[in-house]
Each structure stands twice: as C-alpha cells, then as structure tokens.
Motif scaffolding. Sequence first.
Motif, PDB file in Angstrom:
ATOM      1  N   ALA A  39       0.837  -1.204   0.000  1.00 46.20           N
ATOM      2  CA  ALA A  39       0.000   0.000   0.000  1.00 46.20           C
ATOM      3  C   ALA A  39       0.873   1.255   0.000  1.00 46.20           C
ATOM      4  CB  ALA A  39      -0.936  -0.002   1.208  1.00 46.20           C
ATOM      5  N   TYR A  40       1.933   1.253   0.810  1.00 46.76           N
ATOM      6  CA  TYR A  40       2.834   2.405   0.834  1.00 46.76           C
ATOM      7  C   TYR A  40       3.606   2.525  -0.476  1.00 46.76           C
ATOM      8  CZ  TYR A  40       1.916   3.114   5.799  1.00 46.76           C
ATOM      9  OH  TYR A  40       1.310   3.377   7.009  1.00 46.76           O
ATOM     10  N   LEU A  41       4.003   1.419  -1.049  1.00 46.99           N
ATOM     11  CA  LEU A  41       4.707   1.428  -2.335  1.00 46.99           C
ATOM     12  C   LEU A  41       3.800   2.001  -3.417  1.00 46.99           C
ATOM     13  CD1 LEU A  41       7.326   0.639  -3.798  1.00 46.99           C
ATOM     14  CD2 LEU A  41       6.327  -1.630  -4.160  1.00 46.99           C
ATOM     15  N   ALA A  42       2.545   1.582  -3.437  1.00 44.05           N
ATOM     16  CA  ALA A  42       1.579   2.127  -4.399  1.00 44.05           C
ATOM     17  C   ALA A  42       1.407   3.629  -4.185  1.00 44.05           C
ATOM     18  CB  ALA A  42       0.243   1.402  -4.275  1.00 44.05           C
ATOM     19  N   ALA A  43       1.363   4.046  -2.917  1.00 39.70           N
ATOM     20  CA  ALA A  43       1.229   5.473  -2.609  1.00 39.70           C
ATOM     21  C   ALA A  43       2.432   6.253  -3.129  1.00 39.70           C
ATOM     22  CB  ALA A  43       1.069   5.664  -1.106  1.00 39.70           C
ATOM     23  N   LEU A  44       3.620   5.682  -2.984  1.00 38.73           N
ATOM     24  CA  LEU A  44       4.835   6.331  -3.492  1.00 38.73           C
ATOM     25  C   LEU A  44       4.774   6.528  -4.998  1.00 38.73           C
ATOM     26  CD1 LEU A  44       7.759   4.695  -1.501  1.00 38.73           C
ATOM     27  CD2 LEU A  44       7.374   7.142  -1.830  1.00 38.73           C
ATOM     28  N   ARG A  45       4.135   5.621  -5.686  1.00 37.17           N
ATOM     29  CA  ARG A  45       4.031   5.714  -7.144  1.00 37.17           C
ATOM     30  C   ARG A  45       3.002   6.753  -7.590  1.00 37.17           C
ATOM     31  NH1 ARG A  45       4.338  -0.753  -7.691  1.00 37.17           N
ATOM     32  NH2 ARG A  45       6.608  -0.914  -7.747  1.00 37.17           N
ATOM     33  N   ILE A  46       2.144   7.165  -6.671  1.00 37.31           N
ATOM     34  CA  ILE A  46       1.089   8.118  -7.017  1.00 37.31           C
ATOM     35  C   ILE A  46       1.496   9.551  -6.712  1.00 37.31           C
ATOM     36  CG2 ILE A  46      -1.253   8.887  -6.430  1.00 37.31           C
ATOM     37  CD1 ILE A  46      -1.916   5.896  -5.927  1.00 37.31           C
ATOM     38  N   VAL A  47       1.933   9.804  -5.477  1.00 35.97           N
ATOM     39  CA  VAL A  47       2.141  11.190  -5.038  1.00 35.97           C
ATOM     40  C   VAL A  47       3.437  11.774  -5.573  1.00 35.97           C
ATOM     41  CG1 VAL A  47       0.739  10.887  -2.962  1.00 35.97           C
ATOM     42  CG2 VAL A  47       3.202  10.562  -2.831  1.00 35.97           C
ATOM     43  N   LYS A  48       3.400  13.079  -5.775  1.00 34.33           N
ATOM     44  CA  LYS A  48       4.578  13.802  -6.273  1.00 34.33           C
ATOM     45  C   LYS A  48       5.211  14.687  -5.195  1.00 34.33           C
ATOM     46  CE  LYS A  48       3.770  12.227 -10.397  1.00 34.33           C
ATOM     47  NZ  LYS A  48       4.279  10.901 -10.612  1.00 34.33           N
ATOM     48  N   ASP A  49       4.419  15.089  -4.210  1.00 28.23           N
ATOM     49  CA  ASP A  49       4.888  15.976  -3.150  1.00 28.23           C
ATOM     50  C   ASP A  49       6.047  15.328  -2.392  1.00 28.23           C
ATOM     51  OD1 ASP A  49       4.170  18.441  -1.351  1.00 28.23           O
ATOM     52  OD2 ASP A  49       4.366  16.740   0.039  1.00 28.23           O
ATOM     53  N   LYS A  50       7.136  16.075  -2.238  1.00 25.03           N
ATOM     54  CA  LYS A  50       8.350  15.540  -1.614  1.00 25.03           C
ATOM     55  C   LYS A  50       8.115  15.098  -0.169  1.00 25.03           C
ATOM     56  CE  LYS A  50      13.162  16.670  -0.702  1.00 25.03           C
ATOM     57  NZ  LYS A  50      14.218  17.683  -0.794  1.00 25.03           N
ATOM     58  N   ALA A  51       7.400  15.899   0.615  1.00 25.33           N
ATOM     59  CA  ALA A  51       7.142  15.543   2.016  1.00 25.33           C
ATOM     60  C   ALA A  51       6.241  14.313   2.111  1.00 25.33           C
ATOM     61  CB  ALA A  51       6.515  16.718   2.753  1.00 25.33           C
ATOM     62  N   ALA A  52       5.238  14.233   1.247  1.00 28.06           N
ATOM     63  CA  ALA A  52       4.343  13.072   1.242  1.00 28.06           C
ATOM     64  C   ALA A  52       5.118  11.813   0.868  1.00 28.06           C
ATOM     65  CB  ALA A  52       3.189  13.295   0.259  1.00 28.06           C
TER      66      ALA A  52
ATOM     67  N   ALA B 250      -1.568   7.324   6.022  1.00 30.76           N
ATOM     68  CA  ALA B 250      -0.685   6.451   6.806  1.00 30.76           C
ATOM     69  C   ALA B 250      -1.285   6.151   8.182  1.00 30.76           C
ATOM     70  CB  ALA B 250       0.698   7.093   6.943  1.00 30.76           C
ATOM     71  N   ILE B 251      -1.922   7.121   8.787  1.00 31.97           N
ATOM     72  CA  ILE B 251      -2.563   6.913  10.099  1.00 31.97           C
ATOM     73  C   ILE B 251      -3.620   5.825   9.986  1.00 31.97           C
ATOM     74  CG2 ILE B 251      -4.171   8.011  11.732  1.00 31.97           C
ATOM     75  CD1 ILE B 251      -2.350  10.565  11.451  1.00 31.97           C
ATOM     76  N   HIS B 252      -4.398   5.855   8.939  1.00 30.38           N
ATOM     77  CA  HIS B 252      -5.432   4.826   8.746  1.00 30.38           C
ATOM     78  C   HIS B 252      -4.815   3.445   8.508  1.00 30.38           C
ATOM     79  CE1 HIS B 252      -9.256   6.989   8.854  1.00 30.38           C
ATOM     80  NE2 HIS B 252      -8.579   8.023   8.402  1.00 30.38           N
ATOM     81  N   LEU B 253      -3.739   3.380   7.742  1.00 32.28           N
ATOM     82  CA  LEU B 253      -3.084   2.085   7.520  1.00 32.28           C
ATOM     83  C   LEU B 253      -2.508   1.527   8.816  1.00 32.28           C
ATOM     84  CD1 LEU B 253      -1.232   2.480   4.096  1.00 32.28           C
ATOM     85  CD2 LEU B 253      -3.257   1.109   4.593  1.00 32.28           C
ATOM     86  N   GLU B 254      -1.868   2.373   9.602  1.00 34.35           N
ATOM     87  CA  GLU B 254      -1.299   1.915  10.870  1.00 34.35           C
ATOM     88  C   GLU B 254      -2.391   1.472  11.835  1.00 34.35           C
ATOM     89  OE1 GLU B 254       1.962   1.324  11.579  1.00 34.35           O
ATOM     90  OE2 GLU B 254       2.349   1.942   9.515  1.00 34.35           O
ATOM     91  N   LYS B 255      -3.514   2.169  11.832  1.00 29.95           N
ATOM     92  CA  LYS B 255      -4.629   1.772  12.698  1.00 29.95           C
ATOM     93  C   LYS B 255      -5.135   0.390  12.308  1.00 29.95           C
ATOM     94  CE  LYS B 255      -7.927   2.333  15.734  1.00 29.95           C
ATOM     95  NZ  LYS B 255      -7.975   1.220  16.632  1.00 29.95           N
ATOM     96  N   GLY B 256      -5.144   0.093  11.024  1.00 26.76           N
ATOM     97  CA  GLY B 256      -5.528  -1.244  10.570  1.00 26.76           C
ATOM     98  C   GLY B 256      -4.581  -2.305  11.096  1.00 26.76           C
ATOM     99  N   SER B 257      -3.292  -2.011  11.122  1.00 27.03           N
ATOM    100  CA  SER B 257      -2.303  -2.941  11.666  1.00 27.03           C
ATOM    101  C   SER B 257      -2.511  -3.146  13.159  1.00 27.03           C
ATOM    102  CB  SER B 257      -0.881  -2.420  11.418  1.00 27.03           C
ATOM    103  OG  SER B 257      -0.611  -2.361  10.041  1.00 27.03           O
ATOM    104  N   ILE B 258      -2.799  -2.063  13.867  1.00 24.39           N
ATOM    105  CA  ILE B 258      -3.058  -2.156  15.305  1.00 24.39           C
ATOM    106  C   ILE B 258      -4.270  -3.044  15.565  1.00 24.39           C
ATOM    107  CG2 ILE B 258      -3.918  -0.801  17.273  1.00 24.39           C
ATOM    108  CD1 ILE B 258      -1.952   1.406  16.364  1.00 24.39           C
ATOM    109  N   ASP B 259      -5.320  -2.826  14.813  1.00 24.49           N
ATOM    110  CA  ASP B 259      -6.522  -3.655  14.976  1.00 24.49           C
ATOM    111  C   ASP B 259      -6.208  -5.133  14.747  1.00 24.49           C
ATOM    112  OD1 ASP B 259      -7.925  -1.327  15.490  1.00 24.49           O
ATOM    113  OD2 ASP B 259      -8.840  -1.228  13.490  1.00 24.49           O
ATOM    114  N   PHE B 260      -5.412  -5.428  13.730  1.00 28.24           N
ATOM    115  CA  PHE B 260      -5.023  -6.807  13.430  1.00 28.24           C
ATOM    116  C   PHE B 260      -4.276  -7.425  14.617  1.00 28.24           C
ATOM    117  CE2 PHE B 260      -1.664  -9.709  12.074  1.00 28.24           C
ATOM    118  CZ  PHE B 260      -2.395 -10.697  11.433  1.00 28.24           C
TER     119      PHE B 260
END
Length: 158
Positions: A28-41, A105-115
């Motif tokens: 999911a993070y790898l896919a996000a990296l392929r989408i966003v252009k903003d350096k901080a993101a 990222a907060i939502h993805l991490e929350k999913g991991s916590i729930d798991f």
Amino acid sequence: MAEQGDVCYTFEAAIDMATKMEDEGFRAYLAALRIVKDKAAREIFKEAALDELEHKHQLEKTLIDGEMKGGEGLHQPVPTMNLDYVLAKRELRPESDAREALAYAIHLEKGSIDFYQRMSKGCEGAPMSALFKKMLADESRHLQELEDLYERHFMAEN
C-alpha cells in the motif's frame, strides 16, 4: 486481509498471517509512493514502507528462530490520539500533500493495530501472544509518531 475472530492459529499460520498483513501494508505504501509527487508526502510513505519491511523481516526471522528476538523494552501499546476517527481517508492523487499522506498512513497503521489486537487477544496464553503484543506495541508507537507529526504541523492550536 480477511477478518479474524478471537481465535488463535498454529504458530506458523499466525506468523504467516502477520507477514502477509505487513506485506499488504508495504504494498500500500509502495503504491502510494508511485502516485504522489509531493516531496514531504513521498518521504512519509518511504519511511512507513521501510517500517513495514522491517516488521516483515522480523516475522520471517521468527519463523526460522521459533521466537522473536530483541525488542525487550516495549511490550505495551502506547497511547494515541485516535486521529483515524477524525481524519478522512481519501484516495491519493498525484497532488496529495503531506497532510493527506499522514492521514492515509494513520489509517493504515490503525488497521495494523486492529489486526495485532485481535491476534494477541485470540492467542492469549499461547506462545505467540507475546510476539503479537510486541508487534502491537511497535505499531502503536508508529501510529503515535505519525499522529504527533500531524499535530505539530496541521492542528489549529499549533
């Protein structure tokens, strides 16, 4: 990842499930990296992807060793602000900025916590319960770091 009830699996099956969950987070993070252009993101997603790879590596080593080594310090989840309840998880776009990246990222991490909460509860008393509690604590630390970053940069009182 499919929903699990409060059940415990064999050691190997439980580790396999956790490894797959970590890999899904990495993807999911790898896919996000392929989408966003903003350096901080992009930096937010890069760091988060590397964290997921580290977790996956730890879990795979656990399969070999039969137990998780190291990390004796933190075994309890740290408190978080539960920003996932107030931040919308939006679909990422090339122009998504650091604020949207943090919310994602907060939502993805929350999913991991729930798991890991479900797995540690389902395996209470089993040998792998400690492993899942450690992973839960680590994921909660990651979530806290993301929430702290969001608070510092984007919350009104700051």
